[in-house]
Structures are given as structure tokens and as C-alpha cells.
Design a protein around this motif. Structure first.
Motif, PDB file in Angstrom:
ATOM      1  N   MET A 288       0.813  -1.201   0.000  1.00  0.00           N
ATOM      2  CA  MET A 288       0.000   0.000   0.000  1.00  0.00           C
ATOM      3  C   MET A 288       0.861   1.271   0.000  1.00  0.00           C
ATOM      4  SD  MET A 288      -3.220  -0.528  -0.356  1.00  0.00           S
ATOM      5  CE  MET A 288      -2.537  -1.565  -1.658  1.00  0.00           C
ATOM      6  N   SER A 289       1.941   1.257   0.753  1.00  0.00           N
ATOM      7  CA  SER A 289       2.838   2.424   0.729  1.00  0.00           C
ATOM      8  C   SER A 289       3.461   2.562  -0.662  1.00  0.00           C
ATOM      9  CB  SER A 289       3.925   2.296   1.795  1.00  0.00           C
ATOM     10  OG  SER A 289       4.773   1.183   1.535  1.00  0.00           O
ATOM     11  N   THR A 290       3.764   1.425  -1.278  1.00  0.00           N
ATOM     12  CA  THR A 290       4.312   1.441  -2.634  1.00  0.00           C
ATOM     13  C   THR A 290       3.273   1.947  -3.629  1.00  0.00           C
ATOM     14  OG1 THR A 290       5.785  -0.419  -2.122  1.00  0.00           O
ATOM     15  CG2 THR A 290       5.328   0.015  -4.447  1.00  0.00           C
ATOM     16  N   PHE A 291       2.020   1.541  -3.435  1.00  0.00           N
ATOM     17  CA  PHE A 291       0.938   1.979  -4.328  1.00  0.00           C
ATOM     18  C   PHE A 291       0.780   3.491  -4.288  1.00  0.00           C
ATOM     19  CE2 PHE A 291      -3.565   3.223  -4.624  1.00  0.00           C
ATOM     20  CZ  PHE A 291      -3.822   2.867  -5.945  1.00  0.00           C
ATOM     21  N   VAL A 292       0.707   4.053  -3.100  1.00  0.00           N
ATOM     22  CA  VAL A 292       0.519   5.495  -2.958  1.00  0.00           C
ATOM     23  C   VAL A 292       1.706   6.250  -3.537  1.00  0.00           C
ATOM     24  CG1 VAL A 292       0.274   7.383  -1.311  1.00  0.00           C
ATOM     25  CG2 VAL A 292      -0.984   5.250  -0.952  1.00  0.00           C
ATOM     26  N   GLN A 293       2.895   5.797  -3.174  1.00  0.00           N
ATOM     27  CA  GLN A 293       4.109   6.460  -3.651  1.00  0.00           C
ATOM     28  C   GLN A 293       4.247   6.304  -5.165  1.00  0.00           C
ATOM     29  OE1 GLN A 293       7.704   4.852  -1.962  1.00  0.00           O
ATOM     30  NE2 GLN A 293       8.945   6.617  -2.522  1.00  0.00           N
ATOM     31  N   GLY A 294       3.978   5.081  -5.654  1.00  0.00           N
ATOM     32  CA  GLY A 294       4.115   4.805  -7.085  1.00  0.00           C
ATOM     33  C   GLY A 294       3.096   5.559  -7.909  1.00  0.00           C
ATOM     34  N   LEU A 295       1.855   5.646  -7.421  1.00  0.00           N
ATOM     35  CA  LEU A 295       0.816   6.360  -8.164  1.00  0.00           C
ATOM     36  C   LEU A 295       1.132   7.848  -8.255  1.00  0.00           C
ATOM     37  CD1 LEU A 295      -1.897   6.262  -9.610  1.00  0.00           C
ATOM     38  CD2 LEU A 295      -3.031   6.519  -7.387  1.00  0.00           C
ATOM     39  N   ALA A 296       1.576   8.433  -7.147  1.00  0.00           N
ATOM     40  CA  ALA A 296       1.942   9.852  -7.152  1.00  0.00           C
ATOM     41  C   ALA A 296       3.101  10.103  -8.121  1.00  0.00           C
ATOM     42  CB  ALA A 296       2.316  10.305  -5.743  1.00  0.00           C
ATOM     43  N   ASP A 297       4.101   9.234  -8.074  1.00  0.00           N
ATOM     44  CA  ASP A 297       5.260   9.372  -8.953  1.00  0.00           C
ATOM     45  C   ASP A 297       4.843   9.211 -10.415  1.00  0.00           C
ATOM     46  OD1 ASP A 297       8.265   9.457  -9.243  1.00  0.00           O
ATOM     47  OD2 ASP A 297       7.869   7.495 -10.147  1.00  0.00           O
ATOM     48  N   TYR A 298       3.945   8.262 -10.685  1.00  0.00           N
ATOM     49  CA  TYR A 298       3.450   8.021 -12.045  1.00  0.00           C
ATOM     50  C   TYR A 298       2.717   9.252 -12.580  1.00  0.00           C
ATOM     51  CZ  TYR A 298       0.085   6.111 -15.496  1.00  0.00           C
ATOM     52  OH  TYR A 298      -0.696   5.883 -16.602  1.00  0.00           O
ATOM     53  N   LEU A 299       1.852   9.847 -11.762  1.00  0.00           N
ATOM     54  CA  LEU A 299       1.088  11.011 -12.199  1.00  0.00           C
ATOM     55  C   LEU A 299       1.994  12.226 -12.408  1.00  0.00           C
ATOM     56  CD1 LEU A 299      -2.085  10.648  -9.951  1.00  0.00           C
ATOM     57  CD2 LEU A 299      -1.850  10.075 -12.383  1.00  0.00           C
ATOM     58  N   ILE A 300       3.002  12.377 -11.553  1.00  0.00           N
ATOM     59  CA  ILE A 300       3.948  13.494 -11.691  1.00  0.00           C
ATOM     60  C   ILE A 300       4.698  13.403 -13.012  1.00  0.00           C
ATOM     61  CG2 ILE A 300       6.108  14.454 -10.781  1.00  0.00           C
ATOM     62  CD1 ILE A 300       5.033  13.760  -7.964  1.00  0.00           C
ATOM     63  N   HIS A 301       5.075  12.184 -13.382  1.00  0.00           N
ATOM     64  CA  HIS A 301       5.868  11.982 -14.602  1.00  0.00           C
ATOM     65  C   HIS A 301       5.009  11.590 -15.805  1.00  0.00           C
ATOM     66  CE1 HIS A 301       8.945  11.510 -11.404  1.00  0.00           C
ATOM     67  NE2 HIS A 301       9.747  12.048 -12.291  1.00  0.00           N
ATOM     68  N   PHE A 302       3.676  11.669 -15.661  1.00  0.00           N
ATOM     69  CA  PHE A 302       2.779  11.182 -16.707  1.00  0.00           C
ATOM     70  C   PHE A 302       3.030  11.878 -18.051  1.00  0.00           C
ATOM     71  CE2 PHE A 302      -1.219  11.047 -19.064  1.00  0.00           C
ATOM     72  CZ  PHE A 302      -1.534   9.698 -18.987  1.00  0.00           C
ATOM     73  N   ALA A 303       3.078  13.198 -18.047  1.00  0.00           N
ATOM     74  CA  ALA A 303       3.253  13.941 -19.298  1.00  0.00           C
ATOM     75  C   ALA A 303       4.620  13.673 -19.921  1.00  0.00           C
ATOM     76  CB  ALA A 303       3.067  15.438 -19.053  1.00  0.00           C
ATOM     77  N   SER A 304       5.666  13.669 -19.095  1.00  0.00           N
ATOM     78  CA  SER A 304       7.004  13.449 -19.645  1.00  0.00           C
ATOM     79  C   SER A 304       7.150  12.040 -20.212  1.00  0.00           C
ATOM     80  CB  SER A 304       8.067  13.704 -18.569  1.00  0.00           C
ATOM     81  OG  SER A 304       7.944  12.781 -17.500  1.00  0.00           O
ATOM     82  N   MET A 305       6.600  11.039 -19.535  1.00  0.00           N
ATOM     83  CA  MET A 305       6.672   9.671 -20.055  1.00  0.00           C
ATOM     84  C   MET A 305       5.819   9.509 -21.308  1.00  0.00           C
ATOM     85  SD  MET A 305       6.781   7.112 -16.756  1.00  0.00           S
ATOM     86  CE  MET A 305       5.160   7.583 -16.149  1.00  0.00           C
ATOM     87  N   SER A 306       4.757  10.318 -21.421  1.00  0.00           N
ATOM     88  CA  SER A 306       3.877  10.215 -22.579  1.00  0.00           C
ATOM     89  C   SER A 306       4.563  10.657 -23.865  1.00  0.00           C
ATOM     90  CB  SER A 306       2.620  11.066 -22.362  1.00  0.00           C
ATOM     91  OG  SER A 306       1.866  10.599 -21.274  1.00  0.00           O
ATOM     92  N   PHE A 307       5.474  11.609 -23.768  1.00  0.00           N
ATOM     93  CA  PHE A 307       6.014  12.212 -24.990  1.00  0.00           C
ATOM     94  C   PHE A 307       7.541  12.204 -25.083  1.00  0.00           C
ATOM     95  CE2 PHE A 307       1.897  14.389 -24.180  1.00  0.00           C
ATOM     96  CZ  PHE A 307       1.215  13.886 -25.276  1.00  0.00           C
ATOM     97  N   THR A 308       8.217  11.571 -24.128  1.00  0.00           N
ATOM     98  CA  THR A 308       9.679  11.488 -24.205  1.00  0.00           C
ATOM     99  C   THR A 308      10.073  10.259 -25.013  1.00  0.00           C
ATOM    100  OG1 THR A 308       9.970  12.563 -22.063  1.00  0.00           O
ATOM    101  CG2 THR A 308      11.824  11.276 -22.910  1.00  0.00           C
ATOM    102  N   ALA A 309      10.626  10.488 -26.189  1.00  0.00           N
ATOM    103  CA  ALA A 309      11.037   9.393 -27.075  1.00  0.00           C
ATOM    104  C   ALA A 309      12.537   9.512 -27.350  1.00  0.00           C
ATOM    105  CB  ALA A 309      10.255   9.440 -28.380  1.00  0.00           C
TER     106      ALA A 309
END
Length: 525
Positions: A288-309
Motif C-alpha cells: 500500500m505504501s508502494t501503491f501510494v508512492q508509485g501512483l503519485a510518482d506516475y502522475l507526476i511523470h505522466f506527461a514526460s513519459m507520454s512524450f519522451t522518445a
């Protein structure tokens, strides 16, 4: 008929080629695959990123979001529970069983944050980035690929009364041409893509099914290889395929409202039991701690991961970055250093150990090795992205005619907003929870040295069963393992018979209820 004949001829030729000349087929197909990924890596990454942002914008726009897929008075055919069960089982069911533990553990050892030297592989510091990319591969982007296809099909089928086939979605681009030969070609390609996409998923699932039966029965004929690295035997795989395909045909001929719906509901119930087992006996607090931390990290980097090629790093570009002290290296040594420094699956230690004597003999050899490895970072990032993220996008895109058409088939009467939120956000969140509760337990068992490398060492299809062995024992372990085998079987059958349904729908020109002969053989009676 043209679609059925052309797709069958092409698939038969492909299968015969692989059976009769496997070496030649493997070489040529691997070369094609590598060339496509090298050339279109940026296209895949940007396109999938645009899919996700386009759908979110469409759901937010009031006039678009509230539009119904069907007439104003059209009601959904299935309850929310059955609707979600079917989309979950068809979309990622088998993949979640195989990769719930394999994906996070694999990314714990290799991901872009590890490749640029920020954190060490297989360490506690790598957990956050491992889940950032786990969520990327099984999250909003993956489901956006399916939903872009499904929404296009559902819109034209249910609001424009067009056939529920892939060609209908291309009508705005090609107009009446989709009613002729061009439309037949599009639908035939969709049939082949569906068969190949489902085959990849079933291939992983069948291997896990055999691994599970072996874990319960210990029947030696199911496995081959060494005692340290066993793998499913050909006989075991063929026997499993016969069972699965037989059940799939029986389920498919019973229709969406019976066989597929009942199996999908069973899948979801068994999945909840398995999830409960990990909650009570696994590393739930860590998860659960990993889920919360991972989800926040995923959302923070969502735009950059979407378009960084990333683009490939050529030997010439790498050579130009070499320090002056190494300009005297031979061409062979430079090529060797370049190959090691841009290898996305290696490490600094393995790279340093493979360096030629002309470098290791230098007084500051360790510093030189580190700088050379850093010089190849772009090449490693590109190799990782095309071999992992872009591979997933290509796999999901190949899978999208199947899942997209199936989502459209079960979503008549839903609003566009409901379709997007229900088929993108809801299943993605469930995937995140599944990956952190199951995969997080496996990671915690390894990081705390309880598993002593046994989960790392297991094959991807066996990691789930090895994780269970580290958590529980005795009759309860046997019971849960049997349940997992049943769950893998029902997921496989659901994926296969959903694929049969989709292929038959395309071959029959969009008919949603097909004859028995069509369901069995793909021909109209």
C-alpha cells in the motif's frame, strides 16, 4: 467471404512458414521487428501519448461526454459488474496473472532511472521507478489504446448504424472506398492482428497454466530442461492448448450473454480471492505504501513519459564522444566498447569487466570505464524504450482490434464519458492495485532476503507460484495454487472466446449474432 478467405490464407502461410522453416522465419521476422522499432519508436511513443490526452479531453467536454452510444432511450445490455468483468478479462486478465510479479521485479533490475545511474538495480531505491514504469505499461496509456479503437467502432456502429467492423472507423478518412476492396483489406489485417495479438497473450498464459499444474501435480512430462531451470514441455503445452481451445469454442458458441459473461464473472470473483490471499498473507503494508508512492510518482511523470522518445545512438556519435586518451583504440575495440555501453540489459560492472585490455591497463581505468558507460546512456535508454515500452505499445496496438471491438460490443447504451472513464481509469486503477499487492509482496520478500533470490531466479510464468510458496504452505498453498490454475484457465478461455467472437464479427460484416458454423469455422452457413 473475401475477408475470411484472405485472412485464412495469410495466417496459414505464416504458420506453415514458421513450422517448416523456423530458422528463416525467426531471422526475417526478428529483423523486421527490429527495423520497425528502430524506425517508428518515436511515432509509437507520441501516438500513444496523444491517445491518452485526447480521451481525457473528450470525457471532460460536456457535449461530447454525455453523448450516448446508441439512441437516447438505449439501455446498457449488461450490468456494471458484468461489463467491468468482461472488459477486465478480455483486456489484461492473462497478462496480469503472468506479469503481476514478473513486471515489477523485471523493472526493479532495469528501467531508465537505473540506466542513467540515479539508483542501483534490485535495490530499495529502485522500487519507486520500477512502479513508475509498471504503471506506465499497464495503466492509462494501455487502456487508451483499446478505448480509442473501441470508441471509434462503437460510435459509428451505434450512432450511425454502420457495421461493427474496423473499416467503419475509417469511413471519415476513406469514405465509400471502405465498402469495397480497401475495406476488405482493412478488416483482413484486423483479423490477422487479432489472431497474433491473442496468440502472444495465450502463449504466456498457457505456459503459466502448465507451470501451475506442475506445481500441484509434479507430473514430470509437463516440464523439460534442467532441474534448476525447468520450462513447460512441448507435450504439456500442446495438451494445455487442446483443453483451452475446446473450452473456448464451447463458450464462444454460447454467446456473449452466457458463456463469456459467466466466465468473466467467475474470473473477477477468483481474482478477488487471490487478491485477498495476498492482502492477508503477503506484504500488504509495503504494497500500500508502494501503491501510494508509485501512483503519485506516475502522475507526476505522466506527461514526460507520454512524450519522451529516444533515438538510436550511432557508432559514429559514440566514437566522437571518446576522450582524447582513447583516440588510438582500434576499430574493433571501439565497436566492442560501443556495444557494451549501449546495452540496455547490462550494468556498469558487466561493462567494465568486458572492456579490452588497452583500457583496463590504464592507471585511471575505473574512471575511464565510468565515463565510457555514461557516454552510451542515450543508446541504453533507446534500447530499453524500444525493447520494453514501445514493445508494449506495439503489442497493445496489435491487440486493440480485438479488445476495442469487444469493448464496443459490450458497451452499447453507455455514454462516451462513461465509456472512457469506465474503460480507461477504472481498470487501470485495478491493475495498479493488482501489480502492487502481488508484485510488491514478491519484491518485499526479495529485498528482505526471505526469498533468497528464488523469485528472481524463477521464470516469468512461474514467479507467481514461487511467491505463493514463500508466503503460505501446506494444504492452503495447494488450494490457492489450484485456484490460480483455474483462474489462468478461465482467463485464457475468456481471451480466446472473446477473440473468436471478434474475428467472427469482422468476418461476418459486423453481425453481432453469428451462426454456429461461423463461430466454429469462420464461414457463413
Amino acid at each position: 467471404v473475401p475477408i475470411a478467405v484472405s485472412s485464412k490464407v495469410l495466417m496459414s502461410a505464416l504458420v506453415l512458414w514458421a513450422l517448416i522453416w523456423p530458422g528463416n522465419a525467426n531471422t526475417i521476422l526478428s529483423a523486421w521487428n527490429g527495423s520497425i522499432l528502430n524506425t517508428f519508436n518515436t511515432f509509437y511513443v507520441i501516438a500513444v501519448g496523444l491517445f491518452a490526452f485526447f480521451l481525457f479531453a473528450l470525457a471532460i467536454i460536456p457535449s461530447a461526454g454525455r453523448r450516448k452510444l446508441g439512441g437516447v432511450d438505449t439501455l446498457p445490455e449488461f450490468s456494471n459488474f458484468s461489463w467491468f468483468s468482461m472488459m477486465f478479462g478480455a483486456g489484461l486478465g492473462v497478462g496480469l496473472m503472468v506479469f503481476a510479479t514478473a513486471e515489477p521485479l523485471g523493472l526493479l533490475g532495469s528501467n531508465p532511472v537505473i540506466l542513467d545511474g540515479t539508483v542501483a538495480a534490485n535495490s530499495a531505491d529502485a522500487v519507486e521507478s520500477a512502479y513508475r514504469y509498471t504503471f506506465l505499461h499497464y495503466g492509462f496509456h494501455a487502456w487508451a489504446i483499446y478505448v480509442v479503437t473501441g470508441l471509434s467502432l462503437a460510435y459509428y456502429a451505434y450512432t450511425r448504424d454502420m457495421p461493427l467492423t474496423i473499416r467503419s472507423a475509417l469511413t471519415p478518412l476513406f469514405g465509400a472506398s471502405t465498402n469495397g476492396a480497401l475495406g476488405n483489406i482493412v478488416d483482413a489485417i484486423a483479423v490477422i492482428a487479432t489472431i497474433l495479438g491473442v496468440s502472444v497473450t495465450i502463449g504466456f498464459g498457457v505456459s503459466q497454466f502448465v507451470e501451475g499444474i506442475y506445481a500441484v501435480t509434479a507430473m514430470e512430462w509437463l516440464m523439460m530442461g534442467t532441474a534448476d531451470a525447468p520450462k513447460p514441455s512441448t507435450v504439456g503445452l500442446v495438451a494445455a492448448l487442446i483443453v483451452i481451445m475446446g473450452m473456448s469454442i464451447l463458450s464462444a458458441v454460447s454467446g456473449v450473454g452466457r458463456g463469456i459473461k459467466y466466465l468473466s464473472n467467475l474470473n473477477l470473483v477468483l481474482s478477488l480471492i487471490l487478491l485477498g490471499t495476498f492482502i492477508f498473507f503477503g506484504s500488504f503494508a509495503f504494497a500500500m505504501s508502494t501503491f501510494v508512492q508509485g501512483l503519485a510518482d506516475y502522475l507526476i511523470h505522466f506527461a514526460s513519459m507520454s512524450f519522451t522518445a529516444y533515438g538510436p545512438q550511432s557508432l559514429a556519435d559514440f566514437s566522437a564522444s571518446l576522450p582524447a586518451t582513447l583516440e588510438s583504440l582500434s576499430a574493433d575495440d571501439v565497436a566492442s566498447v560501443y556495444s557494451g555501453a549501449t546495452n540496455a540489459w547490462g550494468s556498469l560492472d558487466s561493462f567494465s569487466a568486458s572492456l579490452p585490455a588497452s583500457i583496463t591497463a590504464l592507471e585511471n581505468g575505473d574512471a575511464v570505464a565510468a565515463s565510457l558507460y555514461e557516454a552510451g546512456t542515450q543508446g541504453r535508454q533507446f534500447g530499453w524504450q524500444k525493447g520494453w515500452s514501445t514493445f508494449y505499445w506495439a503489442w497493445w496496438i496489435a491487440f486493440s482490434p480485438f479488445v476495442g471491438l469487444f469493448l464496443a460490443r459490450i458497451s452499447k447504451g453507455r455514454t462516451i464519458r462513461e465509456f472512457i472513464l469506465g474503460c480507461v481509469i477504472a481498470p487501470a486503477i485495478v491493475c495498479f492495485l493488482w501489480m502492487t499487492i502481488l508484485g510488491g509482496t514478491a519484491i518485499d520478500l526479495e529485498l528482505s532476503n526471505v526469498a533468497n533470490g528464488q523469485i528472481f531466479a524463477a521464470s516469468n510464468t512461474a514467479k507467481l507460484f514461487v511467491t505463493l510458496e514463500q508466503m503460505i504452505s501446506g494444504g492452503f498453498l495447494t488450494g490457492i495454487t489450484i485456484m490460480c490454475v483455474v483462474l489462468v484457465l478461465t482467463f485464457l478461455v475468456t481471451s480466446a472466446d472473446s477473440g473468436i467472437l471478434v474475428i467472427n464479427t469482422i468476418m461476418s460484416g459486423g453481425q453481432q449474432e453469428t451462426a454456429l458454423s461461423t463461430a466454429l469455422f469462420g464461414v457463413s452457413s
